[in-house]
Design a protein around this motif. Sequence first.
Motif, PDB file in Angstrom:
ATOM      1  N   ALA A  96       1.671  67.480  13.522  1.00  0.00           N
ATOM      2  CA  ALA A  96       0.370  67.981  13.978  1.00  0.00           C
ATOM      3  C   ALA A  96       0.501  69.382  14.557  1.00  0.00           C
ATOM      4  O   ALA A  96      -0.457  70.141  14.584  1.00  0.00           O
ATOM      5  N   TYR A  97       1.683  69.758  15.004  1.00  0.00           N
ATOM      6  CA  TYR A  97       1.887  71.075  15.601  1.00  0.00           C
ATOM      7  C   TYR A  97       2.297  72.134  14.588  1.00  0.00           C
ATOM      8  O   TYR A  97       2.376  73.306  14.932  1.00  0.00           O
ATOM      9  N   ASP A  98       2.563  71.755  13.347  1.00  0.00           N
ATOM     10  CA  ASP A  98       2.966  72.713  12.321  1.00  0.00           C
ATOM     11  C   ASP A  98       1.931  73.814  12.102  1.00  0.00           C
ATOM     12  O   ASP A  98       2.287  74.984  12.078  1.00  0.00           O
ATOM     13  N   PRO A  99       0.649  73.494  11.924  1.00  0.00           N
ATOM     14  CA  PRO A  99      -0.337  74.568  11.752  1.00  0.00           C
ATOM     15  C   PRO A  99      -0.454  75.457  12.995  1.00  0.00           C
ATOM     16  O   PRO A  99      -0.621  76.668  12.879  1.00  0.00           O
ATOM     17  N   LEU A 100      -0.332  74.856  14.162  1.00  0.00           N
ATOM     18  CA  LEU A 100      -0.395  75.637  15.397  1.00  0.00           C
ATOM     19  C   LEU A 100       0.786  76.594  15.503  1.00  0.00           C
ATOM     20  O   LEU A 100       0.631  77.756  15.875  1.00  0.00           O
ATOM     21  N   LEU A 101       1.959  76.129  15.125  1.00  0.00           N
ATOM     22  CA  LEU A 101       3.146  76.974  15.138  1.00  0.00           C
ATOM     23  C   LEU A 101       3.015  78.106  14.129  1.00  0.00           C
ATOM     24  O   LEU A 101       3.330  79.260  14.425  1.00  0.00           O
ATOM     25  N   ALA A 102       2.519  77.805  12.955  1.00  0.00           N
ATOM     26  CA  ALA A 102       2.326  78.832  11.935  1.00  0.00           C
ATOM     27  C   ALA A 102       1.311  79.879  12.401  1.00  0.00           C
ATOM     28  O   ALA A 102       1.516  81.083  12.224  1.00  0.00           O
ATOM     29  N   ALA A 103       0.237  79.427  13.020  1.00  0.00           N
ATOM     30  CA  ALA A 103      -0.773  80.360  13.533  1.00  0.00           C
ATOM     31  C   ALA A 103      -0.193  81.237  14.640  1.00  0.00           C
ATOM     32  O   ALA A 103      -0.476  82.436  14.706  1.00  0.00           O
TER      33      ALA A 103
ATOM     34  N   VAL B 164       3.173  88.211  14.864  1.00  0.00           N
ATOM     35  CA  VAL B 164       3.493  89.293  13.938  1.00  0.00           C
ATOM     36  C   VAL B 164       2.363  90.315  13.926  1.00  0.00           C
ATOM     37  O   VAL B 164       2.582  91.521  14.035  1.00  0.00           O
ATOM     38  N   TYR B 165       1.136  89.846  13.801  1.00  0.00           N
ATOM     39  CA  TYR B 165       0.001  90.763  13.745  1.00  0.00           C
ATOM     40  C   TYR B 165      -0.215  91.446  15.086  1.00  0.00           C
ATOM     41  O   TYR B 165      -0.500  92.635  15.142  1.00  0.00           O
ATOM     42  N   ALA B 166      -0.074  90.708  16.163  1.00  0.00           N
ATOM     43  CA  ALA B 166      -0.410  91.238  17.482  1.00  0.00           C
ATOM     44  C   ALA B 166       0.643  92.163  18.048  1.00  0.00           C
ATOM     45  O   ALA B 166       0.317  93.148  18.691  1.00  0.00           O
ATOM     46  N   ALA B 167       1.887  91.864  17.846  1.00  0.00           N
ATOM     47  CA  ALA B 167       2.938  92.637  18.504  1.00  0.00           C
ATOM     48  C   ALA B 167       3.736  93.485  17.519  1.00  0.00           C
ATOM     49  O   ALA B 167       3.883  94.692  17.718  1.00  0.00           O
ATOM     50  N   LEU B 168       4.226  92.874  16.489  1.00  0.00           N
ATOM     51  CA  LEU B 168       5.137  93.586  15.604  1.00  0.00           C
ATOM     52  C   LEU B 168       4.440  94.621  14.734  1.00  0.00           C
ATOM     53  O   LEU B 168       4.956  95.726  14.561  1.00  0.00           O
ATOM     54  N   PHE B 169       3.292  94.295  14.177  1.00  0.00           N
ATOM     55  CA  PHE B 169       2.619  95.251  13.292  1.00  0.00           C
ATOM     56  C   PHE B 169       2.174  96.517  14.027  1.00  0.00           C
ATOM     57  O   PHE B 169       2.523  97.618  13.600  1.00  0.00           O
ATOM     58  N   PRO B 170       1.431  96.428  15.137  1.00  0.00           N
ATOM     59  CA  PRO B 170       1.045  97.678  15.819  1.00  0.00           C
ATOM     60  C   PRO B 170       2.243  98.468  16.343  1.00  0.00           C
ATOM     61  O   PRO B 170       2.278  99.693  16.230  1.00  0.00           O
ATOM     62  N   THR B 171       3.222  97.773  16.900  1.00  0.00           N
ATOM     63  CA  THR B 171       4.400  98.457  17.426  1.00  0.00           C
ATOM     64  C   THR B 171       5.182  99.122  16.294  1.00  0.00           C
ATOM     65  O   THR B 171       5.587 100.281  16.400  1.00  0.00           O
TER      66      THR B 171
ATOM     67  N   ARG C 179      -7.046  97.057  20.170  1.00  0.00           N
ATOM     68  CA  ARG C 179      -8.364  96.709  20.731  1.00  0.00           C
ATOM     69  C   ARG C 179      -8.905  95.435  20.088  1.00  0.00           C
ATOM     70  O   ARG C 179      -9.434  94.552  20.767  1.00  0.00           O
ATOM     71  N   ARG C 180      -8.768  95.335  18.783  1.00  0.00           N
ATOM     72  CA  ARG C 180      -9.229  94.125  18.100  1.00  0.00           C
ATOM     73  C   ARG C 180      -8.463  92.899  18.571  1.00  0.00           C
ATOM     74  O   ARG C 180      -9.035  91.823  18.750  1.00  0.00           O
ATOM     75  N   LEU C 181      -7.167  93.066  18.757  1.00  0.00           N
ATOM     76  CA  LEU C 181      -6.365  91.968  19.270  1.00  0.00           C
ATOM     77  C   LEU C 181      -6.815  91.578  20.667  1.00  0.00           C
ATOM     78  O   LEU C 181      -6.961  90.394  20.974  1.00  0.00           O
ATOM     79  N   LEU C 182      -7.049  92.553  21.528  1.00  0.00           N
ATOM     80  CA  LEU C 182      -7.504  92.265  22.887  1.00  0.00           C
ATOM     81  C   LEU C 182      -8.844  91.537  22.868  1.00  0.00           C
ATOM     82  O   LEU C 182      -9.046  90.579  23.623  1.00  0.00           O
TER      83      LEU C 182
END
Length: 138
Positions: free
Chosen positions: A7-14, A20-27, A73-76
């Motif tokens: 049940a936690y697999d989708p949550l982990l994937a999200a 990745v999108y929030a931290a790694l891509f902008p940085t 900003r979009r992430l925030l």
Amino acid sequence: SCRGNSAYDPLLAAAVVLLVYAALFPTGLFWFLRKYCIRQPREMQAVLEAKYGVFYDHFKPQCWWWEVQVIARRLLLLVVYVANFTHLQQRTYGVAVVCAFAMVFHAYMQPFKHAQDNALSLLSQLMLSYAAITKSSF
């Protein structure tokens, strides 16, 4: 199921995708643009601008980092919107504050090369701020 906590697999994937999108891509984008695209000799600029100019060529030279700011900003906004506030109105106030600060910062920086781009972007942020503020007054 033999896997256990499936049940936690989708949550982990999200969570991984969000990280990745929030931290790694902008940085990574900020670092890449600063190191490889902004401070290069003139002959390399044309090649790099053809490949990566979508991230910075429509901004003033001193605002080359603006696309990274837009992603942040979009992430925030997303984080504030999905945060576990105890009252719905707290979330709405949070979104309104982020929108208002982003609009003021945009008006101060005027990041685009062309005045009409600045005006249209500011109008878009004004409408978003208005929608968030009027939503918070109910």
